[in-house]
Design a protein around this motif. Structure first.
Motif, PDB file in Angstrom:
ATOM      1  N   ILE A   2      31.475  43.368  43.834  1.00 37.36           N
ATOM      2  CA  ILE A   2      32.341  42.118  43.740  1.00 37.36           C
ATOM      3  C   ILE A   2      31.864  41.080  44.531  1.00 37.36           C
ATOM      4  O   ILE A   2      31.591  41.165  45.765  1.00 37.36           O
ATOM      5  CB  ILE A   2      33.738  42.435  44.164  1.00 37.36           C
ATOM      6  CG1 ILE A   2      34.277  43.665  43.337  1.00 37.36           C
ATOM      7  CG2 ILE A   2      34.630  41.284  44.271  1.00 37.36           C
ATOM      8  CD1 ILE A   2      35.819  44.191  43.861  1.00 37.36           C
ATOM      9  N   SER A   3      31.554  39.929  43.911  1.00 34.03           N
ATOM     10  CA  SER A   3      30.723  38.582  44.662  1.00 34.03           C
ATOM     11  C   SER A   3      31.936  37.662  44.827  1.00 34.03           C
ATOM     12  O   SER A   3      32.796  37.507  44.111  1.00 34.03           O
ATOM     13  CB  SER A   3      29.820  38.055  43.722  1.00 34.03           C
ATOM     14  OG  SER A   3      28.775  38.967  43.474  1.00 34.03           O
ATOM     15  N   ILE A   4      31.908  36.955  45.896  1.00 36.50           N
ATOM     16  CA  ILE A   4      32.914  36.078  46.413  1.00 36.50           C
ATOM     17  C   ILE A   4      32.018  34.696  46.992  1.00 36.50           C
ATOM     18  O   ILE A   4      31.239  34.890  47.502  1.00 36.50           O
ATOM     19  CB  ILE A   4      33.972  36.486  47.473  1.00 36.50           C
ATOM     20  CG1 ILE A   4      33.243  36.818  48.786  1.00 36.50           C
ATOM     21  CG2 ILE A   4      34.846  37.689  46.948  1.00 36.50           C
ATOM     22  CD1 ILE A   4      34.331  37.320  49.936  1.00 36.50           C
ATOM     23  N   GLY A   5      32.797  33.552  46.630  1.00 38.66           N
ATOM     24  CA  GLY A   5      32.063  32.277  46.975  1.00 38.66           C
ATOM     25  C   GLY A   5      32.975  31.427  47.005  1.00 38.66           C
ATOM     26  O   GLY A   5      34.170  31.599  46.880  1.00 38.66           O
ATOM     27  N   GLY A   6      32.577  30.084  47.317  1.00 32.36           N
ATOM     28  CA  GLY A   6      33.631  28.767  47.542  1.00 32.36           C
ATOM     29  C   GLY A   6      32.938  27.453  47.510  1.00 32.36           C
ATOM     30  O   GLY A   6      31.805  27.477  47.794  1.00 32.36           O
ATOM     31  N   MET A   7      33.775  26.381  47.570  1.00 28.46           N
ATOM     32  CA  MET A   7      33.239  25.299  47.748  1.00 28.46           C
ATOM     33  C   MET A   7      33.048  24.857  49.494  1.00 28.46           C
ATOM     34  O   MET A   7      32.683  23.579  49.476  1.00 28.46           O
ATOM     35  CB  MET A   7      34.428  24.214  47.100  1.00 28.46           C
ATOM     36  CG  MET A   7      34.601  24.629  45.647  1.00 28.46           C
ATOM     37  SD  MET A   7      33.457  24.243  44.736  1.00 28.46           S
ATOM     38  CE  MET A   7      33.340  22.408  44.589  1.00 28.46           C
ATOM     39  N   SER A   8      33.608  25.604  50.380  1.00 22.96           N
ATOM     40  CA  SER A   8      33.770  25.174  51.714  1.00 22.96           C
ATOM     41  C   SER A   8      32.369  24.517  52.354  1.00 22.96           C
ATOM     42  O   SER A   8      32.278  23.687  52.826  1.00 22.96           O
ATOM     43  CB  SER A   8      34.211  26.110  52.479  1.00 22.96           C
ATOM     44  OG  SER A   8      35.825  26.382  52.157  1.00 22.96           O
ATOM     45  N   LEU A  63      38.702  21.249  50.681  1.00 19.91           N
ATOM     46  CA  LEU A  63      38.926  21.670  49.135  1.00 19.91           C
ATOM     47  C   LEU A  63      39.136  23.114  49.445  1.00 19.91           C
ATOM     48  O   LEU A  63      38.101  23.911  49.143  1.00 19.91           O
ATOM     49  CB  LEU A  63      37.705  21.082  48.582  1.00 19.91           C
ATOM     50  CG  LEU A  63      38.031  21.050  46.855  1.00 19.91           C
ATOM     51  CD1 LEU A  63      39.131  20.273  46.325  1.00 19.91           C
ATOM     52  CD2 LEU A  63      36.638  20.729  46.277  1.00 19.91           C
ATOM     53  N   ARG A  64      40.337  23.596  49.130  1.00 19.28           N
ATOM     54  CA  ARG A  64      40.465  25.004  49.271  1.00 19.28           C
ATOM     55  C   ARG A  64      40.240  25.764  47.971  1.00 19.28           C
ATOM     56  O   ARG A  64      41.244  26.185  47.416  1.00 19.28           O
ATOM     57  CB  ARG A  64      41.837  25.430  49.972  1.00 19.28           C
ATOM     58  CG  ARG A  64      42.086  24.845  51.297  1.00 19.28           C
ATOM     59  CD  ARG A  64      41.036  25.019  52.224  1.00 19.28           C
ATOM     60  NE  ARG A  64      40.881  26.387  52.426  1.00 19.28           N
ATOM     61  CZ  ARG A  64      39.593  27.069  52.750  1.00 19.28           C
ATOM     62  NH1 ARG A  64      38.667  26.345  52.894  1.00 19.28           N
ATOM     63  NH2 ARG A  64      39.559  28.307  52.967  1.00 19.28           N
ATOM     64  N   ILE A  65      38.878  25.997  47.549  1.00 18.23           N
ATOM     65  CA  ILE A  65      38.590  26.297  46.438  1.00 18.23           C
ATOM     66  C   ILE A  65      37.574  27.532  46.678  1.00 18.23           C
ATOM     67  O   ILE A  65      36.654  27.446  47.019  1.00 18.23           O
ATOM     68  CB  ILE A  65      38.072  25.374  45.376  1.00 18.23           C
ATOM     69  CG1 ILE A  65      39.212  24.412  44.929  1.00 18.23           C
ATOM     70  CG2 ILE A  65      37.475  26.220  44.025  1.00 18.23           C
ATOM     71  CD1 ILE A  65      40.326  25.126  44.076  1.00 18.23           C
ATOM     72  N   GLY A  66      37.991  28.663  46.034  1.00 20.36           N
ATOM     73  CA  GLY A  66      36.968  29.895  46.296  1.00 20.36           C
ATOM     74  C   GLY A  66      37.040  30.561  44.731  1.00 20.36           C
ATOM     75  O   GLY A  66      37.792  30.064  44.059  1.00 20.36           O
ATOM     76  N   TRP A  67      36.338  31.752  44.883  1.00 18.35           N
ATOM     77  CA  TRP A  67      36.282  32.394  43.796  1.00 18.35           C
ATOM     78  C   TRP A  67      35.871  33.982  43.752  1.00 18.35           C
ATOM     79  O   TRP A  67      34.975  34.097  44.854  1.00 18.35           O
ATOM     80  CB  TRP A  67      35.388  31.944  42.627  1.00 18.35           C
ATOM     81  CG  TRP A  67      34.081  31.475  42.833  1.00 18.35           C
ATOM     82  CD1 TRP A  67      32.941  32.180  42.972  1.00 18.35           C
ATOM     83  CD2 TRP A  67      33.518  30.042  43.187  1.00 18.35           C
ATOM     84  NE1 TRP A  67      31.875  31.669  43.552  1.00 18.35           N
ATOM     85  CE2 TRP A  67      32.257  30.394  43.507  1.00 18.35           C
ATOM     86  CE3 TRP A  67      34.182  28.840  43.354  1.00 18.35           C
ATOM     87  CZ2 TRP A  67      31.441  29.113  44.040  1.00 18.35           C
ATOM     88  CZ3 TRP A  67      33.386  27.873  43.404  1.00 18.35           C
ATOM     89  CH2 TRP A  67      32.029  27.854  43.892  1.00 18.35           C
ATOM     90  N   VAL A  68      36.128  34.701  42.833  1.00 24.39           N
ATOM     91  CA  VAL A  68      35.805  36.227  42.788  1.00 24.39           C
ATOM     92  C   VAL A  68      34.726  36.464  41.451  1.00 24.39           C
ATOM     93  O   VAL A  68      35.313  35.745  40.434  1.00 24.39           O
ATOM     94  CB  VAL A  68      36.793  36.852  42.903  1.00 24.39           C
ATOM     95  CG1 VAL A  68      36.136  38.436  42.742  1.00 24.39           C
ATOM     96  CG2 VAL A  68      37.710  36.822  44.217  1.00 24.39           C
ATOM     97  N   ARG A  69      33.705  36.815  41.443  1.00 26.33           N
ATOM     98  CA  ARG A  69      33.149  37.211  40.309  1.00 26.33           C
ATOM     99  C   ARG A  69      33.028  38.764  40.357  1.00 26.33           C
ATOM    100  O   ARG A  69      32.485  39.639  41.236  1.00 26.33           O
ATOM    101  CB  ARG A  69      31.546  36.973  40.303  1.00 26.33           C
ATOM    102  CG  ARG A  69      31.095  37.115  38.977  1.00 26.33           C
ATOM    103  CD  ARG A  69      29.414  37.353  39.042  1.00 26.33           C
ATOM    104  NE  ARG A  69      29.019  37.571  37.578  1.00 26.33           N
ATOM    105  CZ  ARG A  69      28.806  39.109  37.387  1.00 26.33           C
ATOM    106  NH1 ARG A  69      29.030  39.945  38.069  1.00 26.33           N
ATOM    107  NH2 ARG A  69      28.140  39.302  36.177  1.00 26.33           N
TER     108      ARG A  69
END
Length: 485
Positions: free
Chosen positions: A312-318, A325-331
């Protein structure tokens, strides 16, 4: 219910409090009070915790109760302790202080503070145009309720395209948008880790990941990273997976936080295979993957080697864009994303639509924005390493090939003491123990190079002066022995 620290526990945290720098210049009670303030300063002693009774702490430290009473009185006078007769004493901060993002307490009026505790850049100039464009896109969403648990489709498509461009084919159904990378980690832990589950992490590692694991009451084991460029010891890491068989492993293979190490492709493949054999899920934090420096070529994403939905990969814009800009994601696999969305309903429902639209426009300009960030960071990294080489040549530094931080090996186990002293001269630090367990890593310090070069040089100059003062304060003062006749 208020948590309480017992006498033996506080004594262990205090360590050799009577031998701290500057100790010989103050009486026992003042040194003890200063040591407690130091624990509050570096976050090792939380706020709102009830301290042991005076007699209990005196017995644990093997000192007189009078000394503890005087120390508690000084802490009350400085605003670091609140007491009520018959109920006990609780840790707090003075009214003129606040808790900074690093966990350190700091004066409210800190405009001259150079903050090296936060490893994040200021917003890029493209943010305002992106926000204006996002506001123009917003009306088409206003007719609905505004809840998109997996994220608006435009952003999921953009993130999926980014993975595909890196050699990892990804569909929007495999992406879930979150309110930052930390939120992504929290949701994954809710889904993949039962309370008390066993987790493997690197040491050192990201402090807020440790906090998230602590909230799940995880049983944490660590894999120690080498201080040189090698980073991971392959045999030890794979052995930890095979023998410990943790339920989950949290790894940062791309410019690891805080060391800056980059995991080679061969080890990534072997880690995925070992995790599958051990029944371990891998949570791969890719917060810094967009920030290779000096033309460094990135290995394939860890999930490239996954054939069993173990990664499970996680990342974001920070880090490449802006922390505000509180934007992240899970792949993950599409079924995992749906389970995450179901778990999310009990947390926050969905990420803000407007923020997601801003992210869409920033990702559309990603090549230009990220290229400028890399140029900026490389120059600031070189400025910081040059300043350290000139002013603090005994500190060991390996310049990372990406990311935003240096992991500095100090010339002694002084990280927490240095952070306390640096706060007094207007430099905020995140000491080494914040990146590990049980107060270890006192010989290390994380220094981000996210500030302008002039600020970094000024900060190093102040640190050099503080380091010199620590030496002078801790130097033994020899006296002629008293003659007994």
């Amino acid at each position: 219910m208020t948590s309480q620290v017992r006498g033996a526990q506080l004594a262990r945290l205090l360590g050799q409090w009577h031998a701290l720098p500057g100790r010989r210049r103050s009486p026992d009670y003042a040194a003890l009070a200063g040591a407690v303030r130091g624990l509050l300063a570096d976050g090792r002693l939380p706020l709102g915790v009830r301290l042991p009774a005076e007699r209990e702490l005196a017995e644990a430290l093997r000192i007189s109760r009078t000394t503890v009473t005087a120390a508690y009185r000084q802490l009350r006078e400085s605003g670091h302790l609140a007491s009520r007769r018959g109920a006990g004493s609780w840790t707090m901060l003075p009214g003129t202080h606040r808790v900074a993002s690093t966990g350190l307490w700091t004066p409210l009026d800190d405009r001259d503070m150079i903050d090296l505790g936060v490893a994040a850049l200021a917003a890029p100039p493209e943010l305002l145009p992106a926000a204006r464009a996002a506001a123009e896109d917003l009306p088409r969403y206003l007719g609905g309720a505004g809840y998109h648990p997996t994220g608006v489709i435009e952003l999921r498509e953009a993130v999926a395209a980014g993975y595909t461009a890196r050699g990892l084919p990804t569909s929007p159904d495999q992406i879930m948008v979150t309110s930052g990378t930390q939120h992504a980690l929290d949701l994954v832990l809710r889904l993949a880790l039962a309370p008390g589950g066993n987790v493997l992490v690197e040491s050192p590692t990201y402090p807020n990941a440790l906090a998230a694991l602590a909230a799940r009451r995880a049983r944490i084991t660590t894999h120690g990273l080498a201080t040189d460029a090698a980073g991971w010891d392959a045999d030890l890491l794979l052995g930890s997976l095979r023998q410990g068989r943790p339920k989950l492993a949290y790894l940062i293979p791309d410019f690891q936080n805080p060391t800056g190490h980059l995991m080679p492709a061969e080890l990534r493949e072997r880690v995925v295979a070992a995790a599958h054999a051990a029944g371990t899920d891998l949570v791969i934090d890719e917060s810094f993957v967009d920030l290779p420096l000096d033309g460094t070529e990135l290995p394939p994403p860890v999930a490239t080697f996954d054939r069993h939905s173990r990664v499970i990969s996680i990342g974001g814009m920070s880090k490449p864009y802006w922390g505000g800009l509180r934007i992240g994601w899970v792949r993950a696999s599409a079924p995992q994303v749906q389970r995450l969305a179901a778990a999310r309903v009990g947390v926050d429902m969905a990420s803000p639509v407007l923020d997601q639209l801003v992210a869409v426009h920033l990702l559309a300009d990603a090549p230009a924005i990220v290229a400028a960030r890399r140029t900026q960071l490389a120059a600031q990294r070189d400025a910081l390493t040059d300043a350290l080489a000139r002013r603090l040549p005994d500190w060991r530094v390996t310049a990372p090939r990406g990311g935003v931080t240096l992991w500095v090996e100090l010339d002694g186990p002084i990280s927490s003491a240095l952070a306390r002293a640096a706060e007094e001269v207007g430099v905020r630090l995140a000491p080494g123990p914040r990146f590990g367990l049980d107060g270890t890593l006192e010989r290390f310090l994380r220094l981000p190079f996210t500030l302008p070069a002039a600020d970094l040089a000024e900060a190093v100059g102040r640190l050099a002066a503080v380091r010199y003062d620590l030496d002078r304060a801790s130097r033994p003062r020899w006296q002629e022995p008293a003659v007994i006749a």
